[in-house]
Design a protein around this motif. Structure first.
Motif, PDB file in Angstrom:
ATOM      1  N   VAL A   1       0.860  -1.174   0.000  1.00 51.84           N
ATOM      2  CA  VAL A   1       0.000   0.000   0.000  1.00 51.84           C
ATOM      3  C   VAL A   1       0.902   1.232   0.000  1.00 51.84           C
ATOM      4  O   VAL A   1       1.976   1.221   0.601  1.00 51.84           O
ATOM      5  CB  VAL A   1      -0.964  -0.007   1.212  1.00 51.84           C
ATOM      6  CG1 VAL A   1      -0.228   0.087   2.536  1.00 51.84           C
ATOM      7  CG2 VAL A   1      -2.001   1.088   1.095  1.00 51.84           C
ATOM      8  N   ARG A   2       0.457   2.261  -0.693  1.00 49.35           N
ATOM      9  CA  ARG A   2       1.196   3.535  -0.712  1.00 49.35           C
ATOM     10  C   ARG A   2       0.814   4.364   0.498  1.00 49.35           C
ATOM     11  O   ARG A   2      -0.358   4.452   0.857  1.00 49.35           O
ATOM     12  CB  ARG A   2       0.811   4.364  -1.929  1.00 49.35           C
ATOM     13  CG  ARG A   2       1.327   3.904  -3.208  1.00 49.35           C
ATOM     14  CD  ARG A   2       0.913   4.926  -4.247  1.00 49.35           C
ATOM     15  NE  ARG A   2       0.785   4.275  -5.529  1.00 49.35           N
ATOM     16  CZ  ARG A   2       1.203   4.818  -6.645  1.00 49.35           C
ATOM     17  NH1 ARG A   2       1.724   6.021  -6.641  1.00 49.35           N
ATOM     18  NH2 ARG A   2       1.070   4.170  -7.769  1.00 49.35           N
TER      19      ARG A   2
ATOM     20  N   LEU B   1       4.133  -3.130   3.306  1.00 48.67           N
ATOM     21  CA  LEU B   1       3.400  -4.383   3.164  1.00 48.67           C
ATOM     22  C   LEU B   1       2.045  -4.292   3.858  1.00 48.67           C
ATOM     23  O   LEU B   1       1.931  -3.747   4.955  1.00 48.67           O
ATOM     24  CB  LEU B   1       4.187  -5.542   3.775  1.00 48.67           C
ATOM     25  CG  LEU B   1       5.454  -5.958   3.037  1.00 48.67           C
ATOM     26  CD1 LEU B   1       6.248  -6.952   3.879  1.00 48.67           C
ATOM     27  CD2 LEU B   1       5.133  -6.532   1.664  1.00 48.67           C
ATOM     28  N   THR B   2       1.036  -4.839   3.218  1.00 52.33           N
ATOM     29  CA  THR B   2      -0.275  -5.005   3.830  1.00 52.33           C
ATOM     30  C   THR B   2      -0.277  -6.317   4.611  1.00 52.33           C
ATOM     31  O   THR B   2       0.738  -7.030   4.651  1.00 52.33           O
ATOM     32  CB  THR B   2      -1.358  -5.084   2.735  1.00 52.33           C
ATOM     33  OG1 THR B   2      -1.084  -6.238   1.935  1.00 52.33           O
ATOM     34  CG2 THR B   2      -1.381  -3.821   1.877  1.00 52.33           C
ATOM     35  N   ARG B   3      -1.402  -6.656   5.158  1.00 53.16           N
ATOM     36  CA  ARG B   3      -1.535  -7.950   5.840  1.00 53.16           C
ATOM     37  C   ARG B   3      -1.236  -9.087   4.860  1.00 53.16           C
ATOM     38  O   ARG B   3      -0.549 -10.051   5.185  1.00 53.16           O
ATOM     39  CB  ARG B   3      -2.944  -8.077   6.429  1.00 53.16           C
ATOM     40  CG  ARG B   3      -3.293  -9.430   6.980  1.00 53.16           C
ATOM     41  CD  ARG B   3      -2.575  -9.667   8.303  1.00 53.16           C
ATOM     42  NE  ARG B   3      -2.765 -11.015   8.741  1.00 53.16           N
ATOM     43  CZ  ARG B   3      -3.501 -11.374   9.782  1.00 53.16           C
ATOM     44  NH1 ARG B   3      -4.124 -10.466  10.479  1.00 53.16           N
ATOM     45  NH2 ARG B   3      -3.603 -12.623  10.117  1.00 53.16           N
ATOM     46  N   ALA B   4      -1.768  -8.945   3.634  1.00 46.67           N
ATOM     47  CA  ALA B   4      -1.499  -9.970   2.607  1.00 46.67           C
ATOM     48  C   ALA B   4      -0.007 -10.054   2.307  1.00 46.67           C
ATOM     49  O   ALA B   4       0.540 -11.141   2.116  1.00 46.67           O
ATOM     50  CB  ALA B   4      -2.281  -9.667   1.330  1.00 46.67           C
TER      51      ALA B   4
ATOM     52  N   LEU C   1       3.131 -13.230   3.208  1.00 48.24           N
ATOM     53  CA  LEU C   1       4.111 -13.857   2.312  1.00 48.24           C
ATOM     54  C   LEU C   1       5.409 -14.213   3.045  1.00 48.24           C
ATOM     55  O   LEU C   1       6.290 -14.844   2.470  1.00 48.24           O
ATOM     56  CB  LEU C   1       4.440 -12.933   1.133  1.00 48.24           C
ATOM     57  CG  LEU C   1       3.412 -12.870   0.022  1.00 48.24           C
ATOM     58  CD1 LEU C   1       3.756 -11.758  -0.952  1.00 48.24           C
ATOM     59  CD2 LEU C   1       3.328 -14.208  -0.699  1.00 48.24           C
ATOM     60  N   LEU C   2       5.522 -13.833   4.313  1.00 46.85           N
ATOM     61  CA  LEU C   2       6.750 -14.089   5.068  1.00 46.85           C
ATOM     62  C   LEU C   2       7.178 -15.555   5.037  1.00 46.85           C
ATOM     63  O   LEU C   2       8.330 -15.842   4.714  1.00 46.85           O
ATOM     64  CB  LEU C   2       6.624 -13.593   6.509  1.00 46.85           C
ATOM     65  CG  LEU C   2       7.850 -13.798   7.386  1.00 46.85           C
ATOM     66  CD1 LEU C   2       9.055 -13.018   6.847  1.00 46.85           C
ATOM     67  CD2 LEU C   2       7.561 -13.377   8.823  1.00 46.85           C
ATOM     68  N   PRO C   3       6.307 -16.525   5.314  1.00 49.09           N
ATOM     69  CA  PRO C   3       6.778 -17.917   5.255  1.00 49.09           C
ATOM     70  C   PRO C   3       7.187 -18.346   3.847  1.00 49.09           C
ATOM     71  O   PRO C   3       8.097 -19.156   3.682  1.00 49.09           O
ATOM     72  CB  PRO C   3       5.592 -18.745   5.757  1.00 49.09           C
ATOM     73  CG  PRO C   3       4.528 -17.810   6.142  1.00 49.09           C
ATOM     74  CD  PRO C   3       4.944 -16.421   5.819  1.00 49.09           C
ATOM     75  N   VAL C   4       6.535 -17.794   2.831  1.00 46.62           N
ATOM     76  CA  VAL C   4       6.910 -18.094   1.446  1.00 46.62           C
ATOM     77  C   VAL C   4       8.325 -17.586   1.191  1.00 46.62           C
ATOM     78  O   VAL C   4       9.188 -18.301   0.676  1.00 46.62           O
ATOM     79  CB  VAL C   4       5.917 -17.448   0.454  1.00 46.62           C
ATOM     80  CG1 VAL C   4       6.370 -17.649  -0.981  1.00 46.62           C
ATOM     81  CG2 VAL C   4       4.506 -17.974   0.681  1.00 46.62           C
TER      82      VAL C   4
END
Length: 160
Positions: free
Chosen positions: A75-76, A92-95, A99-102
């Protein structure tokens, strides 16, 4: 892995374009897009810093940020330094955080199979210093957020 009985005939069904793995690969389809996500985890927020730290062109970073923003991964957030024009930071948004584990899985795999010798960085629990690893589990313990992780230079890493 194995399929449940009703899915065992692989020719009888297809998920086609509904494949979540395929959709993730479409989103993270270029090196630049993935490296922007990496830089977000590393704390980078400003456009110029993305281009410098990734080592790619401004148009490439711009496309990557637009793609990630459209997907709801970043998000901006406007900011303005005194005497300068308003600009945007990217967070980073919640989404994106999810992605952290990825991200850590890919780093962990690369450390194991693609590094000649020691990996460059260690990811540890910030409070305890315990090394982190990603694994598949049925455990229901909460995952740490990126704020709970400290990145350290691996003591044995040597840049060639």
């Amino acid at each position: 892995m194995r399929f449940e009985k009703r899915l065992s005939d692989r020719d009888a069904w297809s998920i086609g374009d509904g494949c979540s793995a395929g959709r993730v690969l479409d989103l993270l389809s270029t090196r630049t897009v993935f490296m922007v996500v990496r830089e977000c985890f590393y704390g980078t927020t400003r456009f110029e810093d993305f281009a410098t730290r990734i080592g790619t062109s401004a148009p490439s970073v711009s496309r990557a940020l637009k793609q990630l923003e459209a997907a709801g991964v970043v998000v901006r957030t406007p900011y303005q330094e005194p005497g300068k024009r308003a600009r945007d930071e990217y967070r980073l948004t919640r989404a994106g955080e999810d992605l952290l584990p990825v991200f850590l899985s890919l780093v962990q795999w690369g450390d194991t199979y693609l590094q000649d010798g020691s990996p460059p960085l260690d990811f540890v629990e910030a409070d305890s210093g315990r090394p982190l690893s990603v694994r598949v589990t049925a455990d229901t313990a909460p995952d740490p957020s990126s704020d709970d992780i400290e990145i350290r230079l691996h003591p044995d890493w040597r840049r060639d």
